[in-house]
Design an enzyme around this catalytic site. Structure first.
Site, PDB file in Angstrom:
ATOM      1  N   CYS A  66      -1.452  -5.305   3.125  1.00  0.00           N
ATOM      2  CA  CYS A  66      -1.427  -4.176   4.166  1.00  0.00           C
ATOM      3  C   CYS A  66      -2.464  -3.140   4.143  1.00  0.00           C
ATOM      4  O   CYS A  66      -3.367  -2.838   4.855  1.00  0.00           O
ATOM      5  CB  CYS A  66      -0.247  -3.148   4.034  1.00  0.00           C
ATOM      6  SG  CYS A  66       0.261  -2.564   2.493  1.00  0.00           S
ATOM      7  N   ASN A  87       1.176  -0.343  12.667  1.00  0.00           N
ATOM      8  CA  ASN A  87       1.783  -1.267  11.608  1.00  0.00           C
ATOM      9  C   ASN A  87       1.009  -2.228  11.678  1.00  0.00           C
ATOM     10  O   ASN A  87       0.459  -2.988  12.528  1.00  0.00           O
ATOM     11  CB  ASN A  87       3.186  -1.067  11.633  1.00  0.00           C
ATOM     12  CG  ASN A  87       3.477  -1.206  10.172  1.00  0.00           C
ATOM     13  OD1 ASN A  87       2.967  -1.627   9.194  1.00  0.00           O
ATOM     14  ND2 ASN A  87       4.948  -0.982   9.612  1.00  0.00           N
ATOM     15  N   HIS A 112       2.460   1.581   1.085  1.00  0.00           N
ATOM     16  CA  HIS A 112       2.223   1.022   2.405  1.00  0.00           C
ATOM     17  C   HIS A 112       0.893   1.511   3.060  1.00  0.00           C
ATOM     18  O   HIS A 112       0.907   2.551   3.170  1.00  0.00           O
ATOM     19  CB  HIS A 112       3.372   0.696   3.275  1.00  0.00           C
ATOM     20  CG  HIS A 112       3.132   0.108   4.556  1.00  0.00           C
ATOM     21  ND1 HIS A 112       2.804  -1.410   4.327  1.00  0.00           N
ATOM     22  CD2 HIS A 112       3.495   0.038   5.827  1.00  0.00           C
ATOM     23  CE1 HIS A 112       2.361  -2.053   5.597  1.00  0.00           C
ATOM     24  NE2 HIS A 112       3.131  -1.011   6.383  1.00  0.00           N
TER      25      HIS A 112
END
Length: 491
Positions: free
Chosen positions: A260, A459, A439
């Protein structure tokens, strides 16, 4: 409580690396030298498994097999996934309260207590190595593999728990919060351990966390497309720069890899290149993931974790090549597309979405040639350089002005279990569930929903999650640390 000098080295080890939880236990240890002159017989943790934010007492019992004299060094080293992150040494005789020589055969014990930091992510591969050395070399060495916890569970136990269950969804619904949960198809049938593997960002408090120089932002009207404007109530970078809207709003899939941090950074970089220079090129999370390593990149470790600050530093010092997603492998349209397939995460696979692997992918090796044979440019010539990276303060208006003037930014925050259930309806704020790790995502705007201010975020879990891959998180209260870890760069 003061910690005895004799326990100082153990205190440093505990303070640097451990999580605590539930019960005192003798923990297994291994000998890592041919001799064990200290004669270590037992290592005890006051609680087990280990859990962030809790106090812990570590005790070591030993009976030397030989006299220990002045000059004997005791060294503690902490490793995360085979990378050393900490080292500290003391002289056992002159820098502790022990009286030397320590006589062979005498039973001894040292203990240390410390409250543990919360910033180390719940990953496997955390260990402590303690060595004793004299003028002949290493005379004793032990290593302890540490069992980590997420909430009340050990990391190993997570593989037997569902990422989302009915009790979790019910608790959120009963709380009457600002958002609606559901059984997200992105995590249908997934274990909590599989979900935790996606959290690949190191947050503040991690021993390797990297912070870039803070950008000085002068408050006042923002310069948007050549005009000075006040900060609006609603802003969406896709609408502010319609020529870059497809790029800014593109939802990617990090697949079964904790990448990520590379996605959030390379995506924000490509958006800014489009806004500043009109470039529509996709930039390679693979090049970032594989080659952004070492001190200059905050010791990022590919699929095992990293941080946006390291990636932005990499963009400024090394640059990044072009690279689309897995679907573009073999097309020759970019230098280094993502090698991991967009896949059916825990749902019935289809021809378009094949099944995902059972375990996370391994980090691709760093290579200095394009992976696409049909791509016409060479690797070095294909590099896109940022001018420099920087961090942005946690002030809401400064973050807003930064986005309005330069484009999307990278944001990092703590993900809790309830975040997995976000349906796309409403504005997320943490209600319940254990922290799963850090994240990184791409922040593209803000607004308000029924009076609740929010950030608008892209995302990297594909369109099967959230609002077609996007989410809204409450703005103005540093929810889950979201506003305190913003990174970007000039292009």
């Amino acid at each position: 409580m003061a910690i005895p000098a004799s326990a100082r080295i153990l205190t440093v080890v505990v303070g640097a690396a451990l999580f605590l939880c539930c019960r005192a236990v003798d923990v297994p240890f291994a000998t890592c030298s041919t001799t064990d002159a200290l004669g270590v017989s037992k290592v005890v943790m006051s609680e087990w498994p280990l859990h962030p934010g809790h106090p812990v007492t570590l005790s070591v019992a030993f009976s030397p097999l030989q006299d220990i004299v002045l000059g004997t060094q005791l060294t503690a080293k902490v490793f995360i996934q085979n990378m050393q992150v900490f080292e500290h040494s003391v002289d056992m005789c002159s820098e502790t309260s022990l009286t030397c020589p320590l006589k062979a055969g005498e039973d001894m014990q040292v203990s240390a207590s410390q409250t543990l930091p919360e910033g180390i992510p719940p990953v496997s591969g955390l260990k402590v190595v303690v060595q004793a050395t004299d003028d002949t070399g290493v005379i004793s060495c032990i290593e302890v593999e540490l069992e980590l916890a997420v909430g009340e569970y050990s990391l190993d136990h997570l593989s037997r728990l569902s990422a989302i269950d009915s009790a979790l969804v019910t608790d959120i619904l009963m709380a009457g919060t600002t958002w609606t949960p559901h059984f997200s198809p992105r995590f249908a049938g997934a274990t909590l351990k599989q979900a935790q593997g996606l959290m690949g960002t190191w947050l503040r408090g991690h021993p390797l966390h990297m912070t870039l120089k803070l950008k000085e932002i002068v408050m006042g009207p923002a310069a948007l497309n050549g005009e000075n404007v006040t900060i609006p109530e609603v802003f969406d970078a896709r609408e502010a720069w319609p020529e870059c809207a497809e790029l800014i709003g593109r939802v990617k899939d990090q697949s079964a890899c904790g990448s990520c941090w590379a996605f959030a950074s390379s995506a924000a970089f490509e958006d800014r290149m489009c806004i500043a220079h009109g470039s529509k090129d996709l930039l390679s999370p693979t090049d970032t993931l594989a080659c952004c390593t070492g001190m200059a990149c905050g010791f990022s470790q590919g699929c095992n974790g990293g941080q946006p600050a390291g990636a932005w530093s990499f963009f400024a010092s090394q640059g990044v090549v072009s690279g689309g997603l897995f679907e573009e492998v073999g097309t020759g349209t970019t230098c280094m597309p993502y090698p991991f397939l967009t896949c059916a995460h825990h749902v019935e696979p289809t021809e378009e979405l094949p099944a995902c692997p059972a375990e996370d992918f391994e980090t691709p090796r760093c290579r200095h040639t394009c992976s696409e044979e049909l791509y016409e440019e060479n690797y070095s010539a294909d590099k896109r350089m940022a001018k420099h990276g920087y961090s942005v303060s946690a002030n809401v208006e400064e973050i807003q002005k930064e986005i309005m003037e330069s484009g999307p930014v990278s944001a990092a925050f703590t993900v809790y279990q309830d975040f997995l259930t976000y349906s796309g309806e409403g504005v997320y704020q943490h209600v319940t569930g254990a922290p799963l790790g850090g994240h990184a995502v791409k922040l593209i705007g803000w607004g308000s929903d029924n009076g609740t201010p929010y950030w608008l975020v892209v995302n990297s879990w594909n369109k099967a999650w959230g609002d077609e891959g996007l989410f809204r998180i409450i703005r103005g209260q540093d929810e889950c640390g979201f506003e305190s870890d913003i990174t970007a760069g000039s292009v």
